[in-house]
Design a protein around this motif. Sequence first.
Motif, PDB file in Angstrom:
ATOM      1  N   VAL A  55       0.841  -1.203   0.000  1.00 39.29           N
ATOM      2  CA  VAL A  55       0.000   0.000   0.000  1.00 39.29           C
ATOM      3  C   VAL A  55       0.878   1.256   0.000  1.00 39.29           C
ATOM      4  O   VAL A  55       0.639   2.205  -0.755  1.00 39.29           O
ATOM      5  N   HIS A  56       1.895   1.251   0.853  1.00 38.50           N
ATOM      6  CA  HIS A  56       2.776   2.416   0.960  1.00 38.50           C
ATOM      7  C   HIS A  56       3.462   2.707  -0.365  1.00 38.50           C
ATOM      8  O   HIS A  56       3.525   3.856  -0.819  1.00 38.50           O
ATOM      9  N   ARG A  57       3.955   1.668  -1.027  1.00 35.26           N
ATOM     10  CA  ARG A  57       4.646   1.847  -2.306  1.00 35.26           C
ATOM     11  C   ARG A  57       3.684   2.349  -3.385  1.00 35.26           C
ATOM     12  O   ARG A  57       4.030   3.225  -4.175  1.00 35.26           O
ATOM     13  N   TYR A  58       2.480   1.813  -3.385  1.00 34.81           N
ATOM     14  CA  TYR A  58       1.488   2.240  -4.369  1.00 34.81           C
ATOM     15  C   TYR A  58       1.184   3.730  -4.202  1.00 34.81           C
ATOM     16  O   TYR A  58       1.156   4.482  -5.179  1.00 34.81           O
ATOM     17  N   ILE A  59       0.962   4.174  -2.970  1.00 32.03           N
ATOM     18  CA  ILE A  59       0.650   5.578  -2.711  1.00 32.03           C
ATOM     19  C   ILE A  59       1.834   6.464  -3.087  1.00 32.03           C
ATOM     20  O   ILE A  59       1.667   7.535  -3.687  1.00 32.03           O
ATOM     21  N   GLN A  60       3.043   6.022  -2.747  1.00 31.78           N
ATOM     22  CA  GLN A  60       4.245   6.776  -3.136  1.00 31.78           C
ATOM     23  C   GLN A  60       4.303   6.986  -4.644  1.00 31.78           C
ATOM     24  O   GLN A  60       4.561   8.101  -5.129  1.00 31.78           O
ATOM     25  N   LEU A  61       4.101   5.913  -5.401  1.00 29.19           N
ATOM     26  CA  LEU A  61       4.176   5.998  -6.859  1.00 29.19           C
ATOM     27  C   LEU A  61       3.067   6.881  -7.423  1.00 29.19           C
ATOM     28  O   LEU A  61       3.297   7.664  -8.352  1.00 29.19           O
ATOM     29  N   ALA A  62       1.849   6.760  -6.873  1.00 35.42           N
ATOM     30  CA  ALA A  62       0.744   7.574  -7.363  1.00 35.42           C
ATOM     31  C   ALA A  62       1.019   9.058  -7.125  1.00 35.42           C
ATOM     32  O   ALA A  62       0.766   9.908  -7.997  1.00 35.42           O
ATOM     33  N   ARG A  63       1.547   9.392  -5.957  1.00 34.86           N
ATOM     34  CA  ARG A  63       1.870  10.787  -5.664  1.00 34.86           C
ATOM     35  C   ARG A  63       3.027  11.285  -6.519  1.00 34.86           C
ATOM     36  O   ARG A  63       3.025  12.417  -7.001  1.00 34.86           O
ATOM     37  N   MET A  64       4.026  10.422  -6.733  1.00 39.59           N
ATOM     38  CA  MET A  64       5.166  10.831  -7.536  1.00 39.59           C
ATOM     39  C   MET A  64       4.776  11.003  -9.001  1.00 39.59           C
ATOM     40  O   MET A  64       5.287  11.890  -9.693  1.00 39.59           O
ATOM     41  N   LYS A  65       3.866  10.172  -9.474  1.00 31.37           N
ATOM     42  CA  LYS A  65       3.412  10.323 -10.860  1.00 31.37           C
ATOM     43  C   LYS A  65       2.712  11.661 -11.041  1.00 31.37           C
ATOM     44  O   LYS A  65       2.949  12.379 -12.015  1.00 31.37           O
ATOM     45  N   ARG A  66       1.837  12.015 -10.102  1.00 26.57           N
ATOM     46  CA  ARG A  66       1.169  13.310 -10.183  1.00 26.57           C
ATOM     47  C   ARG A  66       2.185  14.445 -10.100  1.00 26.57           C
ATOM     48  O   ARG A  66       2.102  15.430 -10.847  1.00 26.57           O
ATOM     49  N   ALA A  67       3.173  14.301  -9.216  1.00 25.06           N
ATOM     50  CA  ALA A  67       4.189  15.337  -9.063  1.00 25.06           C
ATOM     51  C   ALA A  67       4.989  15.526 -10.344  1.00 25.06           C
ATOM     52  O   ALA A  67       5.271  16.665 -10.759  1.00 25.06           O
ATOM     53  N   SER A  68       5.352  14.428 -11.002  1.00 26.06           N
ATOM     54  CA  SER A  68       6.143  14.543 -12.236  1.00 26.06           C
ATOM     55  C   SER A  68       5.336  15.199 -13.342  1.00 26.06           C
ATOM     56  O   SER A  68       5.864  15.998 -14.125  1.00 26.06           O
ATOM     57  N   HIS A  69       4.036  14.890 -13.422  1.00 31.56           N
ATOM     58  CA  HIS A  69       3.186  15.559 -14.405  1.00 31.56           C
ATOM     59  C   HIS A  69       3.113  17.054 -14.119  1.00 31.56           C
ATOM     60  O   HIS A  69       3.147  17.879 -15.040  1.00 31.56           O
ATOM     61  N   ARG A  70       2.992  17.403 -12.858  1.00 31.10           N
ATOM     62  CA  ARG A  70       2.913  18.826 -12.511  1.00 31.10           C
ATOM     63  C   ARG A  70       4.205  19.553 -12.841  1.00 31.10           C
ATOM     64  O   ARG A  70       4.185  20.696 -13.307  1.00 31.10           O
ATOM     65  N   LEU A  71       5.329  18.904 -12.618  1.00 29.73           N
ATOM     66  CA  LEU A  71       6.608  19.514 -12.973  1.00 29.73           C
ATOM     67  C   LEU A  71       6.684  19.797 -14.471  1.00 29.73           C
ATOM     68  O   LEU A  71       7.136  20.858 -14.896  1.00 29.73           O
ATOM     69  N   ALA A  72       6.238  18.828 -15.263  1.00 30.70           N
ATOM     70  CA  ALA A  72       6.363  18.955 -16.713  1.00 30.70           C
ATOM     71  C   ALA A  72       5.330  19.900 -17.318  1.00 30.70           C
ATOM     72  O   ALA A  72       5.586  20.513 -18.357  1.00 30.70           O
ATOM     73  N   CYS A  73       4.163  20.022 -16.667  1.00 37.59           N
ATOM     74  CA  CYS A  73       3.039  20.704 -17.318  1.00 37.59           C
ATOM     75  C   CYS A  73       2.584  21.993 -16.660  1.00 37.59           C
ATOM     76  O   CYS A  73       1.916  22.812 -17.317  1.00 37.59           O
ATOM     77  N   ILE A  74       2.902  22.202 -15.375  1.00 31.98           N
ATOM     78  CA  ILE A  74       2.367  23.376 -14.676  1.00 31.98           C
ATOM     79  C   ILE A  74       3.529  24.241 -14.190  1.00 31.98           C
ATOM     80  O   ILE A  74       4.060  24.052 -13.087  1.00 31.98           O
ATOM     81  N   ASP A  75       3.928  25.196 -15.013  1.00 31.74           N
ATOM     82  CA  ASP A  75       5.077  26.041 -14.682  1.00 31.74           C
ATOM     83  C   ASP A  75       4.824  26.911 -13.457  1.00 31.74           C
ATOM     84  O   ASP A  75       5.760  27.273 -12.737  1.00 31.74           O
ATOM     85  N   ALA A  76       3.563  27.259 -13.211  1.00 31.89           N
ATOM     86  CA  ALA A  76       3.259  28.202 -12.134  1.00 31.89           C
ATOM     87  C   ALA A  76       3.431  27.599 -10.750  1.00 31.89           C
ATOM     88  O   ALA A  76       3.539  28.333  -9.764  1.00 31.89           O
ATOM     89  N   GLN A  77       3.462  26.273 -10.637  1.00 33.67           N
ATOM     90  CA  GLN A  77       3.587  25.635  -9.329  1.00 33.67           C
ATOM     91  C   GLN A  77       5.053  25.376  -9.014  1.00 33.67           C
ATOM     92  O   GLN A  77       5.777  24.773  -9.805  1.00 33.67           O
ATOM     93  N   SER A  78       5.503  25.825  -7.856  1.00 34.53           N
ATOM     94  CA  SER A  78       6.909  25.693  -7.497  1.00 34.53           C
ATOM     95  C   SER A  78       7.262  24.254  -7.156  1.00 34.53           C
ATOM     96  O   SER A  78       6.392  23.445  -6.798  1.00 34.53           O
ATOM     97  N   VAL A  79       8.556  23.951  -7.240  1.00 37.07           N
ATOM     98  CA  VAL A  79       9.033  22.615  -6.879  1.00 37.07           C
ATOM     99  C   VAL A  79       8.735  22.328  -5.412  1.00 37.07           C
ATOM    100  O   VAL A  79       8.366  21.206  -5.044  1.00 37.07           O
ATOM    101  N   THR A  80       8.858  23.346  -4.563  1.00 36.46           N
ATOM    102  CA  THR A  80       8.576  23.162  -3.136  1.00 36.46           C
ATOM    103  C   THR A  80       7.117  22.763  -2.909  1.00 36.46           C
ATOM    104  O   THR A  80       6.826  21.824  -2.155  1.00 36.46           O
ATOM    105  N   ASP A  81       6.197  23.446  -3.562  1.00 35.14           N
ATOM    106  CA  ASP A  81       4.776  23.119  -3.406  1.00 35.14           C
ATOM    107  C   ASP A  81       4.471  21.723  -3.931  1.00 35.14           C
ATOM    108  O   ASP A  81       3.689  20.968  -3.336  1.00 35.14           O
ATOM    109  N   ILE A  82       5.086  21.365  -5.055  1.00 33.63           N
ATOM    110  CA  ILE A  82       4.870  20.034  -5.629  1.00 33.63           C
ATOM    111  C   ILE A  82       5.407  18.964  -4.684  1.00 33.63           C
ATOM    112  O   ILE A  82       4.782  17.909  -4.493  1.00 33.63           O
ATOM    113  N   ALA A  83       6.566  19.237  -4.063  1.00 30.08           N
ATOM    114  CA  ALA A  83       7.145  18.291  -3.106  1.00 30.08           C
ATOM    115  C   ALA A  83       6.224  18.091  -1.918  1.00 30.08           C
ATOM    116  O   ALA A  83       6.000  16.947  -1.465  1.00 30.08           O
TER     117      ALA A  83
END
Length: 295
Positions: A55-83
């Motif tokens: 469960v922990h690994r699944y949640i980690q991957l799901a959150r990281m996938k969303r974070a990577s999409h936000r990094l690539a697609c949403i310039d207005a959101q800072s790396v700190t906020d995404i983290a």
Amino acid sequence: MKAALQNYQARMRRVLDFIDRHLDGDLDLEAVSGVAAFSKFHFHRQFTATFGLTVHRYIQLARMKRASHRLACIDAQSVTDIAMDAGYDAPDAFARAFRQRFGQSPSSFRKSPDWAPWLAAFGPLDNARSKLMHTTYTRDDVTIRDVPPTAVAIMEHRGDRATLGETFQRFNAWRKAAGLSPETSPTFMIFRSERIPAVPADYSMDICVGTDQPIAANDVQVKAGVIPGGRCAVLRAVNGASNNLEPEGLFLYRDWLPASGEEVRDFPIHSKRWLSFFPDVPVHEVVAELFLPLK
């Protein structure tokens, strides 16, 4: 036995749906196991046995996938906020985890994503979701419509799917510069090959945005085109299914078409996305329609 298995799988699907909807929340074992009405003392083993991930690994991957999409697609959101949204207490911890998984720092990925290791990293997550997170369709889910022709700007992708992310990044940058937001200008994808062809280099897809504005003759990224109108069998896909519409396409070709008495028209199957892409909206709210052109 069959009914018991279906009930068990439905409870596990509720868990994945709950995780999708609460990635920003406190997804502890007690909360997640309670959604499925399983004992928390056994749930983590049941989850791992079903999906091949803890469960922990699944949640980690799901959150990281969303974070990577936000990094690539949403310039207005800072790396700190995404983290922070990905569940990390500090940007440094997020950066270390990100580099370990993708071989790039978050800032480097934002500037120039390397999509091949990204695809490999999320293979376990996609495999886990494919076990149960699919919809069973019936003939009643398909409607036949007369659709009008649609003027579009087309960006072609030709070659290995591993580089598809780069094409999407260019497409999103182009449409943003052209002022064609997903809320006002629908996105279409024309599937000109199998999703996984025998030869990876044979993969072929057109990414399009609906617009009748002129396209400059010297624009090397996109070209003007038209998705022809006519009769189409239309299947609506929800709950994030638009990330992979192969099951919907198989249903239309393998199950619906032979029993319908219809014949296909000489234009590829294609999809239309409504509103925004993940991560602009949660994965469970992504909606797409798949169109099979008919004579």
